[in-house]
Design a protein around this motif. Structure first.
Motif, mmCIF file in Angstrom:
data_model
loop_
_atom_site.group_PDB
_atom_site.id
_atom_site.type_symbol
_atom_site.label_atom_id
_atom_site.label_comp_id
_atom_site.label_asym_id
_atom_site.label_seq_id
_atom_site.Cartn_x
_atom_site.Cartn_y
_atom_site.Cartn_z
ATOM 1 N N GLN A 90 51.578 -9.497 40.059
ATOM 2 C CA GLN A 90 50.875 -8.424 40.769
ATOM 3 C C GLN A 90 49.475 -8.226 40.195
ATOM 4 O O GLN A 90 48.501 -8.102 40.916
ATOM 5 C CB GLN A 90 51.686 -7.132 40.651
ATOM 6 N N HIS A 116 55.972 -5.040 49.157
ATOM 7 C CA HIS A 116 56.364 -3.744 49.705
ATOM 8 C C HIS A 116 56.031 -3.699 51.196
ATOM 9 O O HIS A 116 56.350 -2.730 51.869
ATOM 10 C CB HIS A 116 55.573 -2.601 49.054
ATOM 11 N N PHE A 153 69.489 -3.145 31.505
ATOM 12 C CA PHE A 153 68.642 -2.921 30.337
ATOM 13 C C PHE A 153 69.207 -1.719 29.599
ATOM 14 O O PHE A 153 69.299 -0.637 30.181
ATOM 15 C CB PHE A 153 67.195 -2.602 30.760
ATOM 16 N N PRO A 177 62.179 -0.848 47.797
ATOM 17 C CA PRO A 177 61.421 0.256 47.223
ATOM 18 C C PRO A 177 61.064 0.026 45.761
ATOM 19 O O PRO A 177 61.691 -0.786 45.086
ATOM 20 C CB PRO A 177 62.379 1.445 47.364
ATOM 21 N N SER A 178 60.073 0.768 45.313
ATOM 22 C CA SER A 178 59.613 0.651 43.940
ATOM 23 C C SER A 178 60.767 0.903 42.961
ATOM 24 O O SER A 178 61.548 1.824 43.140
ATOM 25 C CB SER A 178 58.498 1.669 43.720
ATOM 26 N N GLY A 179 60.863 0.049 41.971
ATOM 27 C CA GLY A 179 61.865 0.231 40.922
ATOM 28 C C GLY A 179 63.240 -0.310 41.248
ATOM 29 O O GLY A 179 64.185 -0.157 40.464
ATOM 30 N N CYS A 180 63.391 -0.987 42.398
ATOM 31 C CA CYS A 180 64.736 -1.444 42.799
ATOM 32 C C CYS A 180 65.154 -2.724 42.083
ATOM 33 O O CYS A 180 66.308 -3.138 42.176
ATOM 34 C CB CYS A 180 64.836 -1.614 44.308
ATOM 35 N N LYS A 192 62.962 -5.793 41.938
ATOM 36 C CA LYS A 192 62.359 -6.997 42.515
ATOM 37 C C LYS A 192 61.732 -7.892 41.425
ATOM 38 O O LYS A 192 61.983 -9.092 41.388
ATOM 39 C CB LYS A 192 61.293 -6.626 43.564
ATOM 40 N N SER A 193 60.928 -7.278 40.566
ATOM 41 C CA SER A 193 60.273 -8.085 39.520
ATOM 42 C C SER A 193 61.312 -8.654 38.569
ATOM 43 O O SER A 193 61.209 -9.811 38.131
ATOM 44 C CB SER A 193 59.278 -7.227 38.725
ATOM 45 N N THR A 194 62.328 -7.858 38.265
ATOM 46 C CA THR A 194 63.407 -8.318 37.384
ATOM 47 C C THR A 194 64.080 -9.541 38.005
ATOM 48 O O THR A 194 64.340 -10.538 37.324
ATOM 49 C CB THR A 194 64.437 -7.177 37.190
ATOM 50 N N LYS A 206 71.632 0.415 31.358
ATOM 51 C CA LYS A 206 71.254 0.906 32.684
ATOM 52 C C LYS A 206 71.135 -0.293 33.640
ATOM 53 O O LYS A 206 70.429 -1.257 33.352
ATOM 54 C CB LYS A 206 69.911 1.646 32.582
HETATM 55 N N1 LIG Z 1 62.154 -4.744 30.097
HETATM 56 C C1 LIG Z 1 62.741 -3.645 30.600
HETATM 57 N N2 LIG Z 1 63.374 -2.765 29.795
HETATM 58 C C2 LIG Z 1 64.011 -1.678 30.303
HETATM 59 N N3 LIG Z 1 64.062 -1.386 31.615
HETATM 60 C C3 LIG Z 1 63.437 -2.232 32.465
HETATM 61 C C4 LIG Z 1 62.747 -3.388 32.008
HETATM 62 N N4 LIG Z 1 62.242 -4.034 33.089
HETATM 63 C C5 LIG Z 1 62.582 -3.306 34.161
HETATM 64 N N5 LIG Z 1 63.312 -2.223 33.796
HETATM 65 C C6 LIG Z 1 63.887 -1.231 34.708
HETATM 66 O O1 LIG Z 1 64.599 -1.937 35.711
HETATM 67 C C7 LIG Z 1 64.409 -1.320 36.978
HETATM 68 C C8 LIG Z 1 63.826 -2.340 37.944
HETATM 69 O O2 LIG Z 1 62.500 -2.670 37.540
HETATM 70 P P1 LIG Z 1 61.601 -3.718 38.313
HETATM 71 O O3 LIG Z 1 60.313 -3.798 37.599
HETATM 72 O O4 LIG Z 1 62.368 -4.976 38.483
HETATM 73 O O5 LIG Z 1 61.441 -2.992 39.732
HETATM 74 P P2 LIG Z 1 60.524 -3.408 40.978
HETATM 75 O O6 LIG Z 1 61.389 -3.424 42.179
HETATM 76 O O7 LIG Z 1 59.782 -4.640 40.663
HETATM 77 O O8 LIG Z 1 59.519 -2.170 41.078
HETATM 78 P P3 LIG Z 1 58.006 -2.123 41.662
HETATM 79 O O9 LIG Z 1 58.137 -2.292 43.145
HETATM 80 O O10 LIG Z 1 57.528 -0.772 41.296
HETATM 81 O O11 LIG Z 1 57.229 -3.230 41.027
HETATM 82 C C9 LIG Z 1 63.526 -0.102 36.745
HETATM 83 O O12 LIG Z 1 64.349 1.020 36.615
HETATM 84 C C10 LIG Z 1 62.837 -0.418 35.439
HETATM 85 O O13 LIG Z 1 62.523 0.761 34.739
#
Ligand SMILES: Nc1ncnc2c1ncn2[C@@H]1O[C@H](COP(=O)(O)OP(=O)(O)OP(=O)(O)O)[C@@H](O)[C@H]1O
Ligand SMILES: [Mg+2]
Length: 270
Positions: A95, A205, A29, A53-56, A58-60, A32
């Protein structure tokens, strides 16, 4: 295949889920990197959890699997065919329950019938059956604000399954629930899966939840997420509430905690 792709739905039996293959998938993104070199082979009818972990990322990763977000690199195949856009034969539980406030629980679930133009009578009977299986029969005419958090997530699960999808994607579906409710819904989900055998990608998690539900658990590293560990869970089903009942549970949990420790997530004194 699920109801979404069928002209004549078959409610009595199913031939399993669809396969999802992700090959060296990456997503960035604004320059990054969020996910890096992620590969996944979800076999038809398999239940796989992704823990990290959070932010790794997973949702993406889940949104990419659903075709709702396109990868920056790598390839995704659905049942062997390159993914070209959003998958229709899918149910997604986010979620946050994302129910519509102005529709009753039952009518939230029936939204799938309207959006997908599926036969109303059959979908109503499927929705009724799911409400029964999820202990929601008494609550079908309530609005989301009149439901507990656990009930709202149960409605979300019913909405994700009512059209009999071949693939179920779940992003931290029980994250906001108390431990007792989590364990109850975990069991209900496992029974639904045993009955339908759709493929499931389950993001969590929780080490216990991952072991309690999965055929395989994949561990993602901190951002940018990549796969660092894979554990096959060989436990009989349906699994009990107290997984410590099985000696091997501690072995699995130890491996997963070990992966987290190696990533520097835990630094408790030994
Ligand atoms: N649409 C977006 N635009 C910019 N950055 C994004 C976007 N979606 C996710 N990110 C970034 O991508 C990284 C991964 O986000 P993601 O939501 O996939 O993490 P996650 O593992 O699901 O976290 P959590 O466990 O907290 O839900 C994070 O650094 C987030 O800030
Ligand atoms: Mg997330």
């Amino acid at each position: 295949m699920g109801l979404a792709n069928k002209a004549t739905p078959n409610t009595s039996s199913r031939d399993g889920g669809i396969g999802v293959q992700m090959r060296d998938v990456g997503k960035h993104f604004d320059g990054k990197v969020a996910v890096e070199e992620f590969s996944l082979d979800l076999s038809p009818g398999e239940f796989v959890s992704v823990i990290g972990p959070s932010g790794c990322g997973k949702s993406t990763t889940m949104l990419m699997a659903a075709g709702l977000l396109s990868p920056s690199r790598g390839e995704i195949f659905i049942d062997g065919a390159p993914q070209t856009g959003p998958i229709t034969d899918v149910g997604i539980v986010f979620q946050d329950h994302l129910l519509l406030d102005f529709r009753t629980a039952f009518s939230n679930v029936m939204l799938q019938q309207q959006i997908r133009h599926l036969p109303k009578k059959e979908m109503e009977s499927r929705a009724h059956a799911l409400f029964g299986q999820l202990g929601l029969a008494h609550a079908k005419d309530r609005y989301p604000r009149q439901l507990s958090g656990g009930m709202r997530q149960r409605v979300s699960i019913a909405r994700a399954l009512v059209h009999d999808p071949s693939l179920l994607l779940m992003d931290e579906p029980f994250g906001a629930l108390d431990a007792i409710t989590r364990t109850q819904i975990r069991h209900e989900l496992e029974l639904l899966w045993l009955q339908r055998r759709m493929s499931v990608l389950f993001i969590t998690h929780s080490i216990e939840e991952a072991i309690g539900l999965s055929d395989r658990v994949l561990v993602m590293s901190p951002t940018p997420g990549r796969l660092v560990e894979e554990i096959v869970i060989d436990l009989p089903r349906p699994r009990p509430a107290h997984l410590g009942h099985y000696e091997v549970f501690n072995e699995y949990a130890g491996k997963l905690y070990g992966a987290f420790e190696r990533m520097g997530l835990y630094s408790f004194e030994k």
